[in-house]
Write an enzyme that holds these catalytic residues in place. Structure first.
Site, PDB file in Angstrom:
ATOM      1  N   HIS A 166      63.702 -53.102  28.353  1.00  0.00           N
ATOM      2  CA  HIS A 166      63.124 -53.192  29.695  1.00  0.00           C
ATOM      3  C   HIS A 166      62.624 -51.846  30.226  1.00  0.00           C
ATOM      4  CE1 HIS A 166      67.307 -52.075  30.672  1.00  0.00           C
ATOM      5  NE2 HIS A 166      66.862 -51.657  31.851  1.00  0.00           N
ATOM      6  N   HIS A 167      62.791 -50.786  29.449  1.00  0.00           N
ATOM      7  CA  HIS A 167      62.211 -49.483  29.831  1.00  0.00           C
ATOM      8  C   HIS A 167      61.095 -49.048  28.873  1.00  0.00           C
ATOM      9  CE1 HIS A 167      64.491 -48.237  33.327  1.00  0.00           C
ATOM     10  NE2 HIS A 167      65.607 -48.657  32.752  1.00  0.00           N
ATOM     11  N   HIS A 175      71.616 -46.364  28.226  1.00  0.00           N
ATOM     12  CA  HIS A 175      72.148 -47.635  28.725  1.00  0.00           C
ATOM     13  C   HIS A 175      71.416 -48.825  28.099  1.00  0.00           C
ATOM     14  CE1 HIS A 175      68.671 -47.698  31.510  1.00  0.00           C
ATOM     15  NE2 HIS A 175      68.924 -48.996  31.646  1.00  0.00           N
ATOM     16  N   ASP A 180      62.110 -55.149  37.990  1.00  0.00           N
ATOM     17  CA  ASP A 180      63.129 -54.132  38.239  1.00  0.00           C
ATOM     18  C   ASP A 180      62.556 -52.978  39.059  1.00  0.00           C
ATOM     19  OD1 ASP A 180      65.638 -52.942  38.049  1.00  0.00           O
ATOM     20  OD2 ASP A 180      65.156 -51.938  36.159  1.00  0.00           O
ATOM     21  N   HIS A 208      70.046 -57.108  32.331  1.00  0.00           N
ATOM     22  CA  HIS A 208      69.181 -56.027  31.848  1.00  0.00           C
ATOM     23  C   HIS A 208      69.865 -54.664  31.867  1.00  0.00           C
ATOM     24  CE1 HIS A 208      68.796 -55.337  36.139  1.00  0.00           C
ATOM     25  NE2 HIS A 208      68.094 -54.235  35.915  1.00  0.00           N
ATOM     26  N   LYS A 249      74.816 -49.960  31.635  1.00  0.00           N
ATOM     27  CA  LYS A 249      75.192 -48.901  32.583  1.00  0.00           C
ATOM     28  C   LYS A 249      76.694 -48.794  32.764  1.00  0.00           C
ATOM     29  CE  LYS A 249      70.950 -48.556  35.302  1.00  0.00           C
ATOM     30  NZ  LYS A 249      70.314 -48.743  36.636  1.00  0.00           N
TER      31      LYS A 249
END
Length: 371
Positions: free
Chosen positions: A281-282, A251, A310, A222, A226
């Protein structure tokens, strides 16, 4: 003529017996005389007796020679019974008959008879036709055994490659976590939490175990993006500036781009899940997330679950910028909406298994174990 090899198939008795089912003693004697030198020969004088013998000796039969017109049960009735029992794929059946009605012969072929040989029989013709088909059946069965064995080997190799793939992805993701000054256990816990939520709550309803495993594997990658974030931002102990946060937010898209740039990865079953999770995922249930501002069910199940997992792991773990929260404090923060907006159903499912998740953090050694 040519000899029939007395071969023994792996795990089974030799298929070296021919069963003759005919109400005519003369016909049975004639056929037995043809095959007795190369096969064990069994005889039955009517259809029901023949069917009983077939049931009792099916594993050892090389072929069945079957008359049509017989007492108690005719040849067609015997064929129908054999078909229902799935026996017509085990060994060949031949009709040795004087019957010449087209509809009867057509049904015999439709039921699965390999050949129909007319009476009176010509010994060398019958012998050659029957033996040739028996050899073909043996070759086919042997080939099927080889294919089945190869399939097992290929499945084992595929499973091994899958595990190697998981290991390589974990290694890459762990390297990124260390760059972020976090333990590599984070990605393994994230995978375990994701799989547990999907496998043990209603949120994963309708998903096959294989799909759940793939989403769990996608959870590992995920934060792969980064690796492209500058260290001074990634490891900053304090609050990020607005400009730094905008860089940090990239990222997600950088991770998706990185995964899509690995050509062999695009051929793997988990790729679509990994690409989606890395990119989304954000995202937030209320549409205020990033990068695509998806809202509600526009966000995939995988991305929703990984996002919650997360946040939960981040709250209860030590980070360079904070001390860990207690489990109860973390739950309150998540439920209150202070850590993002989540699907209400997902939150209910999370609460139903949250006590299970705590076992991942009992000690450093167990943290990498699945629930």
């Amino acid at each position: 003529m040519f000899p029939v090899k007395k071969t023994t198939e792996k795990g089974n008795a030799p298929r070296d017996t021919i069963l003759i089912v005919d109400d005519s003693i003369v016909c049975r004697a004639s056929l037995k005389n043809i095959f007795a030198k190369d096969y064990n020969v069994l005889e039955a004088g009517d259809g029901l007796s023949g069917l009983d013998m077939i049931k009792g000796a099916a594993q050892g039969l090389a072929a069945v020679l079957l008359d049509i017109v017989m007492p108690r049960a005719n040849g067609i009735e015997v064929l129908r019974a054999m078909r229902q029992m799935g026996l017509l794929d085990k060994f060949p059946v031949f009709m040795i008959t004087g019957e010449d009605k087209d509809e009867v012969l057509r049904e015999a072929y439709e039921l699965g008879v390999m050949d129909i040989i007319s009476k009176p029989v010509i010994p060398y013709v019958v012998e050659r036709r029957v033996k040739s088909v028996i050899e073909l059946f043996r070759s086919r069965n042997h080939l099927n055994d080889i294919i089945a064995e190869q399939r097992k080997v290929l499945m084992a190799q595929a499973e091994q490659l899958y595990e190697y793939g998981v290991g390589m992805i974990e290694t890459l993701s762990t390297a990124i976590e260390f760059k972020h000054e976090e333990s590599g256990e984070h990605v393994r816990r994230l995978r375990a939490i994701t799989i547990h939520l999907l496998r043990h709550t209603a949120f994963g309803k309708g998903l096959a175990n294989r799909e759940i495993d793939l989403i769990g594997m996608a959870a590992i990658t995920h934060d792969v993006g980064k690796i492209a974030i500058p260290d001074h931002i990634l490891t900053k102990p304090g609050r990020l500036t607005e400009e730094e946060f905008e860089i940090m937010k990239t990222h997600t898209s950088k991770g998706a781009d990185l995964l899509s740039s690995i050509t062999p990865l695009r051929d793997q079953a988990f790729y679509a899940y990994a690409h989606d999770v890395a990119l989304h995922h954000h995202e937030r249930w209320d549409g205020r997330g990033y990068p695509d501002r998806l809202m509600g069910d526009e966000i995939s199940i995988g991305a929703q679950v990984v996002a919650l997992a997360d946040v939960y792991d981040a709250l209860v773990s030590k980070r360079c910028y904070k001390s860990p929260y207690s489990f109860d404090e973390a739950v309150k923060l998540i439920i209150s909406g202070q850590c993002g907006a989540f699907n209400p159903q997902l939150l209910r499912c999370f609460l139903s298994v949250e006590n299970d998740l705590r076992s991942l953090y009992s000690n450093a050694e167990s943290a990498s174990c699945a629930i």
